[in-house]
Design an enzyme around this catalytic site. Structure first.
Site, PDB file in Angstrom:
ATOM      1  N   TYR A  56      -4.322  57.117   2.229  1.00  0.00           N
ATOM      2  CA  TYR A  56      -5.367  57.068   1.194  1.00  0.00           C
ATOM      3  C   TYR A  56      -6.775  57.087   1.781  1.00  0.00           C
ATOM      4  O   TYR A  56      -7.750  57.277   1.067  1.00  0.00           O
ATOM      5  CB  TYR A  56      -5.207  55.825   0.302  1.00  0.00           C
ATOM      6  N   TYR A 262      -8.839  53.582 -11.679  1.00  0.00           N
ATOM      7  CA  TYR A 262     -10.189  53.311 -11.173  1.00  0.00           C
ATOM      8  C   TYR A 262     -11.136  53.069 -12.356  1.00  0.00           C
ATOM      9  O   TYR A 262     -12.330  53.085 -12.211  1.00  0.00           O
ATOM     10  CB  TYR A 262     -10.669  54.475 -10.296  1.00  0.00           C
ATOM     11  N   ASN A 270      -4.484  46.494 -18.141  1.00  0.00           N
ATOM     12  CA  ASN A 270      -3.154  46.504 -17.527  1.00  0.00           C
ATOM     13  C   ASN A 270      -2.606  45.112 -17.241  1.00  0.00           C
ATOM     14  O   ASN A 270      -1.400  44.896 -17.237  1.00  0.00           O
ATOM     15  CB  ASN A 270      -3.163  47.329 -16.226  1.00  0.00           C
TER      16      ASN A 270
END
Length: 313
Positions: A56, A262, A270
């Site tokens: 990443y 993001y 969430n």
């Protein structure tokens, strides 16, 4: 901090893992500074399981955000040779600015040639494969655990035969605590989940919300998971979003789930996955959506003998 956000499952080595994790992968066009900001925000709203990877290219930023918190990491495909495993972990720890991680996993079972390039390719753009015995890679991970560089060790994207190879390895010291795989209502991995549970291995779901349409390699003909009418109807009934229903589905099946976003509003949303419960009928209806749609099929490495998706599960 509300204790429900701390809901954890016990791993086969005695350590615990939060059932809801925050995924830090972002497309290359997202500035790295954003990884720092959103990871900090995710921790502030209650996430205590942060998923990061060398691939990443944002471990430094994520590390700044979690310095004194929880991190997990992965050993990337160009570091699967046993002698490269510990140096790769030490490099990740340096970037994260941490003394150890809670969980270190083999990112993908297909080895690529070592070097500076993340995805080494030849002049025709084909990946350059390496040949590594994954059992030897596993032994190198066991040594990292013994050295105190990681508390737990696991794998990712392994099929049941690859898991069996490690489980049946002579002199096995530690079993993988988890197998992190793509898992969502369109690919519910029920057979792999059953296999993992029978060996006390936790299944960790990535891609739990499907895939973003913006990803250039995603098959444009695949349906968009979060627009599924069944998920939408269940979400409406519970006054929740389809994303929360998809996350809740995994938690109720005993799957640890990574929620990647993001977007601060959605990150906060969430964490509300613990505020409601799906009925047995809801779960059965979502089970019925399984159609073996794999958004992340890594077709570029399909010719390698360790390509994991040639097996049914």
């Amino acid at each position: 901090m509300d204790p429900k956000y701390q809901k954890k499952v016990k791993l086969n080595d005695g350590h615990f893992i939060p059932v809801l994790g925050f995924g830090t992968f972002a497309p290359p066009e997202v500035p790295k500074s954003e990884a720092l900001e959103v990871t900090k925000f995710a921790i502030e709203v209650g996430f205590r399981h942060i998923d990061s990877a060398h691939l990443y290219q944002n471990e430094e930023q994520v590390g700044q955000a979690i310095r004194s918190k929880i991190a997990d990491g992965t050993v990337w495909s160009t570091f699967l040779r046993p002698e490269l495993v510990r140096p790769a972990l030490e490099k990740s720890l340096k970037d994260l600015q941490l003394d150890y991680v809670d969980l270190y996993i083999i990112h993908y079972p297909v080895p690529l040639v070592p070097g500076e390039t993340l995805l080494p390719t030849d002049e025709n753009g084909k990946p350059i494969f390496d040949s590594v015995d994954l059992c030897l890679t596993w032994e190198a991970l066991e040594k990292c655990k013994d050295a105190g560089l990681t508390k737990s060790i696991g794998v990712s994207n392994f099929n049941h035969k690859q898991l069996e190879k490690i489980l049946n390895k002579p002199g096995l010291k530690y079993k993988p605590v988890c197998n992190q795989v793509e898992c969502h209502p369109y690919l519910n991995q029920s057979k792999l989940l059953e296999f993992c549970k029978s060996h006390d291995i936790v299944l960790v779901a990535y891609g739990a919300l499907g895939a973003q349409r913006t990803l250039q390699w995603m098959n444009p003909n695949f349906p968009f998971l979060l627009e599924d009418p069944v998920l939408s109807a269940i979400a409406k009934k519970h006054e929740q979003t389809p994303a929360l229903v998809a996350l809740r589905y995994q938690i109720q099946r005993g799957v640890v789930v990574l929620a990647k976003s993001y977007n601060k509003k959605r990150i906060k949303e969430n964490i509300q996955v613990f505020d409601f419960e799906l009925t047995l009928e809801d779960m059965k209806a979502i089970d019925g959506l399984n159609s073996n749609i794999r958004y992340y099929d890594f077709q570029h490495v399909v010719d390698h003998p360790e390509y994991p998706y040639s097996e049914e599960y």
